[in-house]
Design a protein around this motif. Structure first.
Motif, PDB file in Angstrom:
ATOM      1  N   PHE A   1    -145.353 -83.430 -58.524  1.00 49.25           N
ATOM      2  CA  PHE A   1    -145.710 -84.721 -59.124  1.00 49.25           C
ATOM      3  C   PHE A   1    -144.615 -85.752 -58.876  1.00 49.25           C
ATOM      4  O   PHE A   1    -144.879 -86.915 -58.606  1.00 49.25           O
ATOM      5  CB  PHE A   1    -145.934 -84.558 -60.627  1.00 49.25           C
ATOM      6  CG  PHE A   1    -147.107 -83.684 -60.954  1.00 49.25           C
ATOM      7  CD1 PHE A   1    -148.405 -84.145 -60.813  1.00 49.25           C
ATOM      8  CD2 PHE A   1    -146.921 -82.378 -61.358  1.00 49.25           C
ATOM      9  CE1 PHE A   1    -149.490 -83.331 -61.085  1.00 49.25           C
ATOM     10  CE2 PHE A   1    -147.986 -81.556 -61.634  1.00 49.25           C
ATOM     11  CZ  PHE A   1    -149.282 -82.035 -61.501  1.00 49.25           C
ATOM     12  N   LEU A   2    -143.372 -85.278 -59.004  1.00 42.88           N
ATOM     13  CA  LEU A   2    -142.252 -86.196 -58.779  1.00 42.88           C
ATOM     14  C   LEU A   2    -142.277 -86.746 -57.364  1.00 42.88           C
ATOM     15  O   LEU A   2    -142.135 -87.941 -57.137  1.00 42.88           O
ATOM     16  CB  LEU A   2    -140.922 -85.467 -59.023  1.00 42.88           C
ATOM     17  CG  LEU A   2    -140.465 -85.406 -60.466  1.00 42.88           C
ATOM     18  CD1 LEU A   2    -139.208 -84.569 -60.581  1.00 42.88           C
ATOM     19  CD2 LEU A   2    -140.206 -86.812 -60.982  1.00 42.88           C
ATOM     20  N   VAL A   3    -142.489 -85.839 -56.411  1.00 42.82           N
ATOM     21  CA  VAL A   3    -142.510 -86.274 -55.017  1.00 42.82           C
ATOM     22  C   VAL A   3    -143.716 -87.172 -54.764  1.00 42.82           C
ATOM     23  O   VAL A   3    -143.610 -88.212 -54.113  1.00 42.82           O
ATOM     24  CB  VAL A   3    -142.524 -85.049 -54.072  1.00 42.82           C
ATOM     25  CG1 VAL A   3    -142.663 -85.488 -52.639  1.00 42.82           C
ATOM     26  CG2 VAL A   3    -141.252 -84.237 -54.252  1.00 42.82           C
ATOM     27  N   ALA A   4    -144.871 -86.766 -55.313  1.00 40.08           N
ATOM     28  CA  ALA A   4    -146.086 -87.568 -55.126  1.00 40.08           C
ATOM     29  C   ALA A   4    -145.882 -88.969 -55.699  1.00 40.08           C
ATOM     30  O   ALA A   4    -146.289 -89.968 -55.088  1.00 40.08           O
ATOM     31  CB  ALA A   4    -147.267 -86.887 -55.807  1.00 40.08           C
TER      32      ALA A   4
ATOM     33  N   PRO B   1    -146.569 -96.582 -53.342  1.00 33.48           N
ATOM     34  CA  PRO B   1    -145.725 -97.774 -53.258  1.00 33.48           C
ATOM     35  C   PRO B   1    -145.641 -98.453 -54.637  1.00 33.48           C
ATOM     36  O   PRO B   1    -146.666 -98.689 -55.277  1.00 33.48           O
ATOM     37  CB  PRO B   1    -146.434 -98.659 -52.241  1.00 33.48           C
ATOM     38  CG  PRO B   1    -147.778 -98.072 -52.044  1.00 33.48           C
ATOM     39  CD  PRO B   1    -147.777 -96.672 -52.537  1.00 33.48           C
ATOM     40  N   VAL B   2    -144.441 -98.688 -55.079  1.00 32.99           N
ATOM     41  CA  VAL B   2    -144.251 -99.264 -56.412  1.00 32.99           C
ATOM     42  C   VAL B   2    -144.891-100.640 -56.486  1.00 32.99           C
ATOM     43  O   VAL B   2    -145.364-101.071 -57.535  1.00 32.99           O
ATOM     44  CB  VAL B   2    -142.743 -99.368 -56.728  1.00 32.99           C
ATOM     45  CG1 VAL B   2    -142.524 -99.646 -58.189  1.00 32.99           C
ATOM     46  CG2 VAL B   2    -142.042 -98.108 -56.318  1.00 32.99           C
TER      47      VAL B   2
ATOM     48  N   PHE C   1    -136.209 -91.723 -59.688  1.00 35.57           N
ATOM     49  CA  PHE C   1    -136.222 -90.579 -58.775  1.00 35.57           C
ATOM     50  C   PHE C   1    -134.842 -90.254 -58.187  1.00 35.57           C
ATOM     51  O   PHE C   1    -134.383 -89.114 -58.292  1.00 35.57           O
ATOM     52  CB  PHE C   1    -137.253 -90.817 -57.671  1.00 35.57           C
ATOM     53  CG  PHE C   1    -137.527 -89.612 -56.833  1.00 35.57           C
ATOM     54  CD1 PHE C   1    -138.231 -88.535 -57.342  1.00 35.57           C
ATOM     55  CD2 PHE C   1    -137.077 -89.550 -55.527  1.00 35.57           C
ATOM     56  CE1 PHE C   1    -138.490 -87.416 -56.570  1.00 35.57           C
ATOM     57  CE2 PHE C   1    -137.328 -88.426 -54.744  1.00 35.57           C
ATOM     58  CZ  PHE C   1    -138.039 -87.361 -55.273  1.00 35.57           C
ATOM     59  N   PRO C   2    -134.160 -91.242 -57.573  1.00 40.25           N
ATOM     60  CA  PRO C   2    -132.845 -90.889 -57.001  1.00 40.25           C
ATOM     61  C   PRO C   2    -131.867 -90.344 -58.040  1.00 40.25           C
ATOM     62  O   PRO C   2    -131.095 -89.445 -57.732  1.00 40.25           O
ATOM     63  CB  PRO C   2    -132.330 -92.204 -56.398  1.00 40.25           C
ATOM     64  CG  PRO C   2    -133.212 -93.259 -56.921  1.00 40.25           C
ATOM     65  CD  PRO C   2    -134.520 -92.628 -57.267  1.00 40.25           C
TER      66      PRO C   2
END
Lengths: 243, 245
Positions: B92-95, B100-101, B129-130
């Motif tokens: 989910f995190l990667v998805a 695109p934000v 995320f980072p």
């Protein structure tokens, strides 16, 4: 007294310990010498509880236990000092984690620093001092475990010959002054003979005691002692035959 | 000043001179491309106008960072403590990162309104995320020997986290935060573009519509200075906190 009897540990494709037995008398200094890959490290992993034993009995002072976990202090080749703490704070980690009188421990640690030749370096960070001093600090931390039993896993093998010699005399203090019971594994035959009361020579997998030597030379011993040299040559030949 | 600094400064000066010369020589109207000197004048003279807008954008960014830290730190610790949770969550995190934000911005404005909330959330999403990933990597990077030593000292997970994993991961955390603060401005500004009443992004859109290209450039200049300032601030904090590296 530390008694290990019929200890077994195997991995899916490797039988490392099979009915391994060993006794270390109280306040004794016992060394295990063996070729690399003979299972020494696995033996220590089982003792400390990093790995679970398959079967067998581990007893310390008559009490049977799954592993020596909190009963033993542990020191290895790497000093494992935390770079963000001063030498003193590193040495005080066991107290900080196990709880205990902080001021008393601090006094004690400071005394150890003096005794082991680290006086004045208490507030240095590990990366500012030499490898030998770092290992001395690791030794203070080992003393701060407040356990009678000490496990040494190649404690000096990362050091240069000169530093090593001075640290060896400090390891002797563990027995003579701090009254610890010590079990050391090493591949350095001379070091084992210089320090230990009993030297067990180990065989290849599954690990077994091949021979036991009890050097009758009083400590501190010298590497140039004829008896020591004789035993050393004998052990080295034995071990070479193993390979 | 060392040689590379002189060279980079020289490149900037040459580029600005070419730009200025081009505009003057071809008499480019200033609603198409103003000269650097005009932009500089606007940037300085219009400070009273730019400052409140910049303050709003800065607030959005800072709150966005705070919000994402509030979620990222516990989440990274949780995923580190329970690898099964990490395994379950990581797809989910990667998805979420492949969305695109920018596509989310209009929705967030609908849901959270024209105020700063939608922009704070935009900034938070973009840097979350980072920070999470770098912190988690930092925890995992901790040497196994150290973990064993701490176990033998009787340290439970909480103690190990406090005394070992957290300080160990700090350099990684700051690396993630540095990436985070530089991209946080993007999140806030996109949020402002889509719908807002204040902020540098709002000022850019408004000035663009009125062909005040010099003001658009001035806002961009302020934004990049803000980004640079925050990057420097994180750098400074890192030097203060992570002294052992």
């Amino acid at each position: 007294m530390l008694t290990v009897s019929h200890l077994c540990k195997s991995f899916p494709d490797l039988n490392v310990l099979e009915n391994f037995s060993l006794t270390v008398p109280r306040n004794g200094f016992t060394a295990l010498v063996g070729p690399s890959g003979c299972g020494k490290s696995t033996f220590f992993d089982v003792l400390t509880g990093v790995e679970n034993k398959d079967s067998g009995d581990i007893r310390w002072l008559g009490e049977s236990m799954a592993n020596l976990g909190k009963k033993a202090a542990y020191m290895q080749q790497k000093d494992l000092l935390l770079p963000w703490l001063s030498l003193l704070d590193n040495a005080l980690l066991p107290t900080r984690i196990q709880g205990g009188n902080r001021r008393e421990s601090r006094e004690k640690a400071l005394a150890h620093f003096q005794r082991l030749g680290l006086g004045g370096f208490e507030n240095y960070t590990p990366q500012k001092v030499s490898g030998g001093m770092r290992q001395r600090c690791a030794l203070v931390r080992t003393l701060m475990f407040e356990t009678e039993l000490v496990l040494l896993d190649e404690p000096l093998s990362a050091l240069d010959a000169i530093t090593r010699r001075s640290l060896q005399s400090l390891l002797l203090l563990l027995q003579s002054e701090f009254k610890k019971t010590i079990l050391m594994i090493t591949h350095d035959v001379e070091e084992a003979l210089l320090l230990a009361d009993e030297v067990f020579v180990l065989s290849q997998l599954p690990m077994q005691v091949r021979e036991c030597f009890v050097p009758s030379i009083p400590k501190p011993r010298k590497g140039s002692d004829p008896e020591l040299i004789r035993i050393k040559e004998h052990i080295l030949e034995e071990l070479q035959g193993e390979l | 000043m060392n040689r590379s600094r002189v060279v980079s400064l020289l490149i900037v000066v040459v580029l600005l001179c070419l730009w200025e010369g081009y505009c003057r020589f071809f008499s480019v109207p200033d609603f198409i491309l103003p000269t650097p000197s005009e932009i500089f004048q606007t940037t300085v003279r219009q400070t009273p106008l730019l400052l409140p807008h910049a303050a709003v954008t800065a607030l959005e960014i800072v709150l966005g960072i705070a919000l994402s830290l509030l979620v990222a730190i516990p989440l990274a610790i949780l995923m580190f403590a329970h690898p099964s949770i990490e395994e379950a969550l990581s797809p989910f995190l990667v998805a979420s990162q492949s969305i695109p934000v920018f596509a989310l911005a209009p929705l967030l404005v609908i849901w959270l309104g024209y105020g700063i909330a939608s922009k704070v959330l935009m900034a938070a999403i973009i840097i979350f995320f980072p920070i999470t990933v770098s912190l988690l990597e930092g925890f995992k990077n901790c040497g196994h020997d150290y973990v064993v030593l701490f176990r033998l000292m009787g340290a439970g997970f909480g103690t190990r986290m406090k005394l070992l994993f957290w300080p160990w991961a700090l350099p990684f955390f700051f690396a993630g935060l540095k990436v985070g603060v530089t991209v946080a401005t993007i999140g806030a500004v996109i949020g402002e573009w889509v719908g807002s009443q204040q902020g540098l992004g709002y000022l850019m859109i408004q000035s663009n519509a009125r062909l005040r290209v010099d003001m658009v450039f001035a806002a961009i200049l302020w934004l990049s200075l803000m980004g640079l300032g925050m990057w420097k601030l994180v750098n400074f904090l890192e030097k203060r906190v992570v002294r052992w590296n």
